[in-house]
Design an enzyme around this catalytic site. Structure first.
Site, short mmCIF file in Angstrom:
data_model
loop_
_atom_site.label_atom_id
_atom_site.label_comp_id
_atom_site.label_asym_id
_atom_site.label_seq_id
_atom_site.Cartn_x
_atom_site.Cartn_y
_atom_site.Cartn_z
N TYR A 199 52.12 57.32 45.70
CA TYR A 199 52.97 58.12 46.60
C TYR A 199 53.32 59.46 45.99
CZ TYR A 199 53.12 53.35 48.12
OH TYR A 199 52.75 52.10 48.47
N TYR A 239 50.71 42.99 59.13
CA TYR A 239 51.06 43.84 57.98
C TYR A 239 52.09 43.16 57.07
CZ TYR A 239 53.10 47.75 55.38
OH TYR A 239 53.60 48.55 54.38
N VAL A 276 55.85 47.45 45.73
CA VAL A 276 57.27 47.25 45.40
C VAL A 276 57.57 45.86 44.85
CG1 VAL A 276 58.36 49.02 46.86
CG2 VAL A 276 57.90 46.75 47.80
N LYS A 334 47.20 47.41 50.72
CA LYS A 334 46.70 48.50 51.57
C LYS A 334 45.28 48.91 51.21
CE LYS A 334 51.40 50.38 52.16
NZ LYS A 334 52.34 51.37 51.61
N SER A 384 52.31 46.77 48.70
CA SER A 384 51.44 47.89 49.09
C SER A 384 50.05 47.86 48.46
CB SER A 384 52.10 49.21 48.73
OG SER A 384 53.15 49.48 49.61
O1 DON Z 1 56.14 48.01 53.92
C1 DON Z 1 56.88 47.92 52.95
O2 DON Z 1 57.88 48.62 52.81
C2 DON Z 1 56.52 46.91 51.88
N1 DON Z 1 56.00 45.72 52.47
C3 DON Z 1 55.49 47.49 50.95
C4 DON Z 1 55.91 48.82 50.35
C5 DON Z 1 55.40 49.06 48.98
O3 DON Z 1 54.94 48.17 48.30
C6 DON Z 1 55.57 50.43 48.44
N2 DON Z 1 55.03 50.52 47.08
N3 DON Z 1 55.45 50.83 46.03
#
Ligand code: DON
Length: 304
Positions: free
Chosen positions: A240, A189, A258, A64, A61
């Site tokens: 978040y 993405y 993540v 982003k 993330s």
């Molecule tokens: O889209 C997703 O679920 C993962 N590629 C990225 C989510 C993420 O990193 C949330 N952050 N803590």
């Protein structure tokens, strides 16, 4: 400072068993849960580091914020924020519920998955290959490393299993918020999330933001106004539904992923990259946050 960081990492490593490595993307399970590292790059050119600061992990993330900058450069602020809000969601990163119920009629902000998928759909390029290449080139440029690339196994793992993101994408298309092909947008993405970086790269990018869009040669790479938007959204929405507590206790505009990374921008002072893949219940690095709490108190880094 390095001695202090050594002690800090040694101490906080004890907390890594309280967290859990992400497993909803199957390939992310295959890391050492007790990895922990930090890299700091300050405005005077000093570098401080300790622990697993040069271990590679996927950006997830944190990408982003890069796509948001690129989307604003491509389309202008007004267009981007006609499709995505600027408000903290108070919900988990992959939440779907407010997409239908909120009066906003668009994702709450660009840092939750729904908002980020919309942002990616607006990146310019003649096809998905060119769109992704532009994102990769931009991340290579601001991390000052031309060798950055994707982790193919993580990319395949998420594109095989990312049903939640697929459902967000198709719903947003149904609502007319995404205008491009959903499958191509999701492919870009998933690729942007699987770019491999280290805590050192995060610190370089964070310092670039701390310097309002100037690289290490003091060249202005992006408009300071765009950087201000990104930093503000990091402060209010970057972690978040843990963003409020993080702002009170640490007070540094930051973005988590993540994969275990956290990128932290101390305006006009320093960039910090932290890596610790054992996550808390919000999907943010558990020991990484603990390291940042201690560091922010010790060096008085809170922006407010
Ligand atoms: O889209 C997703 O679920 C993962 N590629 C990225 C989510 C993420 O990193 C949330 N952050 N803590």
């Amino acid at each position: 400072m390095n001695v202090y960081l050594e002690e800090l990492i040694r101490d906080k490593k004890k907390e890594t068993p309280n967290g859990k490595v992400a497993d909803y993307i199957p390939e992310l399970k295959n890391v050492n849960a007790d990895n922990l590292g930090i890299y700091i790059s300050d405005i005077s050119g000093n570098k401080f580091f300790s622990g697993d600061f040069d271990k590679s992990f996927t950006i997830q993330s944190i990408s982003k914020i890069m796509t948001l900058m690129l989307a604003i450069m491509d389309n202008g602020e007004e267009y981007v924020f006609s499709k995505v809000g600027m408000e903290p969601s108070g919900d988990p990163f992959n939440s779907i519920k407010k997409l239908e119920t909120s009066t906003m009629k668009k994702p709450a902000n660009p840092l939750i998955n729904a908002g980020a998928i919309v942002v990616t759909s607006t990146i310019k390029g003649k096809n998905k290959k060119e769109k992704f290449q532009r994102i990769l080139n931009f991340i290579r440029k601001i991390s000052e490393d031309d060798t950055l690339d994707i982790n193919y196994r993580v990319y395949c793992s998420e594109s095989r299993t990312g049903d939640r993101n697929k459902s967000l994408g198709y719903f947003l298309k149904d609502q007319g918020i995404i205008e491009e092909s959903v499958s191509e947008t999701l492919d870009v993405y998933f690729k942007q999330c699987s770019i491999e970086i280290t805590a050192k790269h995060l610190a370089t990018i964070a310092l670039f933001l701390a310097k309002n869009g100037k690289n290490s040669k003091d060249e202005q790479i992006i408009d300071p106004k765009t950087v201000k938007i990104v930093k503000t959204l990091m402060y209010t929405c970057g972690l978040y539904d843990e963003s409020g507590e993080f702002a009170v206790k640490i007070g540094i505009p930051s973005k988590s992923g993540v994969g275990g990374g956290i990128l932290c921008v101390v305006p006009d002072k320093m960039g910090i990259g932290v890596y610790g893949p054992a996550l808390n219940r919000y999907g943010n690095s558990l020991a990484g946050i603990s390291v940042l709490k201690e560091l922010s108190n010790k060096l008085n880094l809170s922006v407010l």
